[in-house]
Design an enzyme around this catalytic site. Structure first.
Site, PDB file in Angstrom:
ATOM      1  N   ARG A 192       0.846  -1.189   0.000  1.00  0.00           N
ATOM      2  CA  ARG A 192       0.000   0.000   0.000  1.00  0.00           C
ATOM      3  C   ARG A 192       0.880   1.237   0.000  1.00  0.00           C
ATOM      4  O   ARG A 192       1.821   1.344   0.796  1.00  0.00           O
ATOM      5  CB  ARG A 192      -0.941   0.013   1.216  1.00  0.00           C
ATOM      6  CG  ARG A 192      -1.834   1.260   1.268  1.00  0.00           C
ATOM      7  CD  ARG A 192      -2.915   1.134   2.324  1.00  0.00           C
ATOM      8  NE  ARG A 192      -3.853   0.074   1.985  1.00  0.00           N
ATOM      9  CZ  ARG A 192      -4.868   0.218   1.147  1.00  0.00           C
ATOM     10  NH1 ARG A 192      -5.075   1.376   0.532  1.00  0.00           N
ATOM     11  NH2 ARG A 192      -5.675  -0.789   0.895  1.00  0.00           N
TER      12      ARG A 192
ATOM     13  N   THR B 286      -3.651   4.801  -0.051  1.00  0.00           N
ATOM     14  CA  THR B 286      -4.468   5.551   0.898  1.00  0.00           C
ATOM     15  C   THR B 286      -4.300   7.021   0.567  1.00  0.00           C
ATOM     16  O   THR B 286      -3.188   7.549   0.611  1.00  0.00           O
ATOM     17  CB  THR B 286      -4.039   5.273   2.350  1.00  0.00           C
ATOM     18  OG1 THR B 286      -4.273   3.902   2.656  1.00  0.00           O
ATOM     19  CG2 THR B 286      -4.811   6.139   3.317  1.00  0.00           C
TER      20      THR B 286
ATOM     21  N   SER C 189      -9.995   9.101   2.365  1.00  0.00           N
ATOM     22  CA  SER C 189     -10.225   9.681   3.681  1.00  0.00           C
ATOM     23  C   SER C 189     -11.360  10.703   3.640  1.00  0.00           C
ATOM     24  O   SER C 189     -11.391  11.563   2.780  1.00  0.00           O
ATOM     25  CB  SER C 189      -8.956  10.378   4.167  1.00  0.00           C
ATOM     26  OG  SER C 189      -7.867   9.486   4.138  1.00  0.00           O
TER      27      SER C 189
ATOM     28  N   LYS D 223     -13.187   1.895  -0.095  1.00  0.00           N
ATOM     29  CA  LYS D 223     -13.077   2.068   1.355  1.00  0.00           C
ATOM     30  C   LYS D 223     -12.984   3.557   1.695  1.00  0.00           C
ATOM     31  O   LYS D 223     -12.191   4.289   1.117  1.00  0.00           O
ATOM     32  CB  LYS D 223     -11.854   1.327   1.889  1.00  0.00           C
ATOM     33  CG  LYS D 223     -11.985  -0.200   1.756  1.00  0.00           C
ATOM     34  CD  LYS D 223     -10.810  -0.927   2.372  1.00  0.00           C
ATOM     35  CE  LYS D 223     -11.000  -2.434   2.266  1.00  0.00           C
ATOM     36  NZ  LYS D 223      -9.869  -3.179   2.868  1.00  0.00           N
TER      37      LYS D 223
ATOM     38  N   MET E 121      -6.333   8.165  17.426  1.00  0.00           N
ATOM     39  CA  MET E 121      -5.092   7.607  17.959  1.00  0.00           C
ATOM     40  C   MET E 121      -4.073   8.703  18.263  1.00  0.00           C
ATOM     41  O   MET E 121      -4.027   9.726  17.580  1.00  0.00           O
ATOM     42  CB  MET E 121      -4.499   6.613  16.957  1.00  0.00           C
ATOM     43  CG  MET E 121      -5.369   5.402  16.724  1.00  0.00           C
ATOM     44  SD  MET E 121      -4.689   4.297  15.460  1.00  0.00           S
ATOM     45  CE  MET E 121      -4.987   5.236  13.976  1.00  0.00           C
TER      46      MET E 121
ATOM     47  N   CYS F 196      -1.111  -9.099  13.510  1.00  0.00           N
ATOM     48  CA  CYS F 196      -0.520  -8.036  12.690  1.00  0.00           C
ATOM     49  C   CYS F 196       0.475  -8.621  11.681  1.00  0.00           C
ATOM     50  O   CYS F 196       1.375  -9.377  12.045  1.00  0.00           O
ATOM     51  CB  CYS F 196       0.188  -7.015  13.575  1.00  0.00           C
ATOM     52  SG  CYS F 196       0.973  -5.678  12.642  1.00  0.00           S
TER      53      CYS F 196
ATOM     54  N   ARG G 162       6.226  -1.130   7.785  1.00  0.00           N
ATOM     55  CA  ARG G 162       6.137   0.186   7.179  1.00  0.00           C
ATOM     56  C   ARG G 162       7.520   0.723   6.842  1.00  0.00           C
ATOM     57  O   ARG G 162       8.442   0.583   7.644  1.00  0.00           O
ATOM     58  CB  ARG G 162       5.423   1.164   8.120  1.00  0.00           C
ATOM     59  CG  ARG G 162       3.953   0.881   8.289  1.00  0.00           C
ATOM     60  CD  ARG G 162       3.339   1.681   9.418  1.00  0.00           C
ATOM     61  NE  ARG G 162       1.885   1.546   9.422  1.00  0.00           N
ATOM     62  CZ  ARG G 162       1.221   0.530   9.947  1.00  0.00           C
ATOM     63  NH1 ARG G 162       1.893  -0.455  10.535  1.00  0.00           N
ATOM     64  NH2 ARG G 162      -0.093   0.475   9.891  1.00  0.00           N
TER      65      ARG G 162
ATOM     66  N   ASP H 177     -28.723  29.137  22.792  1.00  0.00           N
ATOM     67  CA  ASP H 177     -29.412  28.109  22.023  1.00  0.00           C
ATOM     68  C   ASP H 177     -29.038  26.711  22.510  1.00  0.00           C
ATOM     69  O   ASP H 177     -29.889  25.818  22.580  1.00  0.00           O
ATOM     70  CB  ASP H 177     -29.068  28.252  20.544  1.00  0.00           C
ATOM     71  CG  ASP H 177     -29.722  27.170  19.692  1.00  0.00           C
ATOM     72  OD1 ASP H 177     -30.961  27.125  19.653  1.00  0.00           O
ATOM     73  OD2 ASP H 177     -28.981  26.374  19.087  1.00  0.00           O
TER      74      ASP H 177
END
Length: 636
Positions: free
Chosen positions: A123, A154, A178, A215, A249, A315, A319, A606
């Protein structure tokens, strides 16, 4: 609660029931989720072949707990065209010099090495990966690697619609986009930039080109967007979306606070109240998401529970940062530079030993949410981005015609769950106001809220400011003539064309006497409508920017800075509001400051009126004004 139909073009694409085979003969496409018998048999034979001929997984990518790391995330750049509050510190991040970043050839060299050892999914992340000029070429070259089954990206979606056709042709097979809100103005507040409509366009393009699922990643933050959960889920009724709700996170600079985190269980309870039939789907191997589906809906929803229920035991992710460091855990602060070894001429065997040693040191699980929040780690922007966002503003929509629920074809019939959405409707927000937090000062706890971050204050709070005593000045020279009346007594706007441009600053204040019951609810942030201080602060900022539209004879002023802060006065059960505005121009900004303070006070009324009608708004006044020809004013 049905989602409204999508646009005609998208419907035509999704409704298509024929495809072509190599012979040119039309083949009826099976229904979604129902592969043809031939396809199912072929898939079964392929799986059997892979089981019988599978090579042992690389020992270098297997850690001491037996986890096999077959998924590699590569950051292509540290740069981003947005400034998301949970990802990048408000002041930005120091960027690595270009010479210290991985080159395209170095990225491909490392990718080849990892794929050779068993990685079958890569990715591309950032920063924002789609701002890298050669991203299409990188995807095309990765697509040539034997054994690599999935290439994903992403993205914040800003450049997606423009690049996706070429990326798909190059071999891109998976997309995460996103999006944290369906309200354009709130989007601008969260990411400190414009670009909502470009993200919508990117989602449309992905659906049009046949990506399924598309996604959509949504970081959920209390007091900001947790009221939109149902609206996001409603989109999945008619669209092939996988809406993924991500627990907020902690990373360096994002001012993580446990109170801002909305847990998976809380989100799930909210959804089940609306859709009791919501059912959980079987978990995929090594998946980070808990997936659910509403019967009859095309899409699904997922929860990424990094904080409340970690998935460390399965996992399989590694990365590589943009500067070439290998991170074996997103939340860990240990890294090893593959770039330095690569440039020093390390052989493939040497690189594998270095990688194997790092993977072997990977811990069983991360430290937990409270420990992580205290750890030193890169800001998210320098690791990679779960959710991101651009500079070019969309066309300003007419306030009367703007429907924040009409997200360019992604429509639904859900109404927003509280009055916060009404506040956002048809308004623009500033780039940098952070979220409200508690100030743990001396004495009883007090809540303070400010749209301006004071870097010299306690790091546990946002601008826990005390009002400074006003400086004294001589009286403001006044005129014996009304300036907004012409010689015949008619209302007229003052001509400021001949006045010199100077820096203009004005500060105004207001006080809202809430009474003990409403005050306690505001202090503890227990109002059903939401965080009253957050909403009032945003309303004050928006009002300052819209003053010329509210006060007929006011000139439009291009404000360079707006600050609204609210403090709780427990002795009077009151909220003290102070608004300041700054601009460079020929006319003052006192009306902007006064309008800001007054509207913030009205918004508090309000938010609290359901609790008490015995609320008093008062003391709306100008505190100071500087920069005009008639001299400065400071209220004594």
């Amino acid at each position: 609660m049905a989602a409204r139909p999508v646009s005609r073009m998208v419907r035509r694409v999704l409704r298509s029931s024929f495809r072509s085979c190599s012979s040119g003969a039309p083949v009826t496409q099976p229904r979604p989720g129902e592969p043809s018998q031939h396809a199912a048999e072929e898939l079964s034979r392929r799986r059997q072949f892979l089981r019988e001929h599978a090579a042992p997984f690389s020992a270098f990518l297997t850690d001491s707990f037996g986890r096999q790391h077959s998924y590699l995330r590569i950051s292509l750049t540290e740069k981003c065209n947005l400034r998301c509050q949970y990802c990048m510190p408000e002041e930005g991040v120091p960027l690595t010099p270009k010479a210290d970043l991985l080159t395209t050839e170095e990225i491909l060299t490392l990718a080849r090495l990892f794929v050779k050892e068993g990685v079958d999914k890569i990715r591309l992340t950032g920063g924002e990966p789609l701002i890298r000029p050669d991203v299409v070429d990188i995807v095309a070259q990765l697509h040539q690697l034997e054994g690599l089954r999935t290439i994903g990206v992403t993205t914040n979606g800003i450049n997606l619609a423009r690049l996706l056709p070429r990326l798909q042709k190059a071999g891109l097979s998976a997309i995460n986009i996103s999006l944290d809100t369906l309200v354009p103005a709130k989007f601008e507040f969260i990411v400190r930039r414009k670009g909502f409509h470009k993200v919508m366009e990117g989602i449309h393009k992905a659906i049009e080109l046949g990506y399924n699922p598309v996604k959509v990643n949504c970081v959920v933050m209390r007091g900001l967007n947790e009221d939109e959960l149902l609206n996001f889920v409603a989109l999945t009724e008619g669209l092939p979306l996988d809406v993924r709700f991500i627990e907020y996170m902690p990373f360096d600079g994002n001012k993580w606070n446990f109170r801002k985190m909305v847990s998976y269980k809380e989100m799930l309870d909210t959804l089940r109240q609306q859709w009791p039939e919501l059912e959980q789907l079987p978990e995929e191997e090594s998946s980070t998401a808990k997936a659910f589906k509403i019967p009859g809906f095309r899409g699904q929803v997922s929860f990424i529970t990094s904080m409340s229920e970690h998935f460390c035991g399965t996992c399989n992710r590694l990365r590589i940062t943009a500067d070439g460091n290998l991170k074996v855990c997103l939340f860990g602060n240990s890294e090893v530079s593959l770039r330095d070894h690569l440039r020093a001429g390390a052989s493939e065997e040497e690189l594998l030993r270095i990688i194997g040693a790092a993977v072997g040191r990977k811990k069983r699980q991360h430290a937990g949410m409270f420990s992580i929040s205290q750890m030193k780690n890169r800001p998210m922007i320098l690791i990679e981005l779960f959710l991101m966002r651009q500079d070019s503003p969309p066309a300003l929509l007419s306030f009367s015609s703007w429907d924040p629920l009409r997200v360019q074809g992604l429509r639904h019939r859900m109404s927003f769950s509280n009055q916060v959405a009404t506040l956002w409707k048809g308004c623009w927000v500033p780039q940098t106001p952070p979220l409200a937090q508690w100030w743990l000062g001396s004495g009883s706890p007090q809540r303070h809220y400010s749209s301006h971050l004071d870097s010299d204050t306690n790091p546990k709070c946002l601008s826990p400011v005390s009002p400074a005593p006003a400086a004294h000045s001589g009286p403001l020279p006044t005129s014996d003539q009304l300036t907004h009346v012409d010689t015949e007594g008619r209302a007229a706007m003052v001509d400021v064309g001949q006045k010199p441009d100077t820096e203009r600053v004005a500060v105004a204040s207001a006080v809202v006497l809430l009474g003990p019951v409403a005050f306690k609810l505001v202090q503890e942030n227990q109002l059903k409508k939401g965080d009253a201080l957050v909403v009032a602060q945003l309303a004050g900022i928006q009002a300052a920017k819209l003053t010329s539209q509210l006060i007929p004879l006011c000139h439009h002023v291009a404000l360079s800075h707006i600050q609204v802060r609210l403090e709780l006065d427990s002795t009077r059960h009151a909220v003290v509001i102070q608004a300041s505005c700054r601009a460079w121009g020929p006319t003052g900004v006192e009306m902007e400051a006064l309008t800001s303070a007054a509207v913030a006070a009205l918004t508090l009324y309000d938010m609290c009126k359901a609790v008490s009608r015995d609320i008093v708004l008062g003391e709306i006044k100008l505190i100071s004004k500087t920069g005009g020809q008639r001299g400065d004013f400071h209220r004594t």
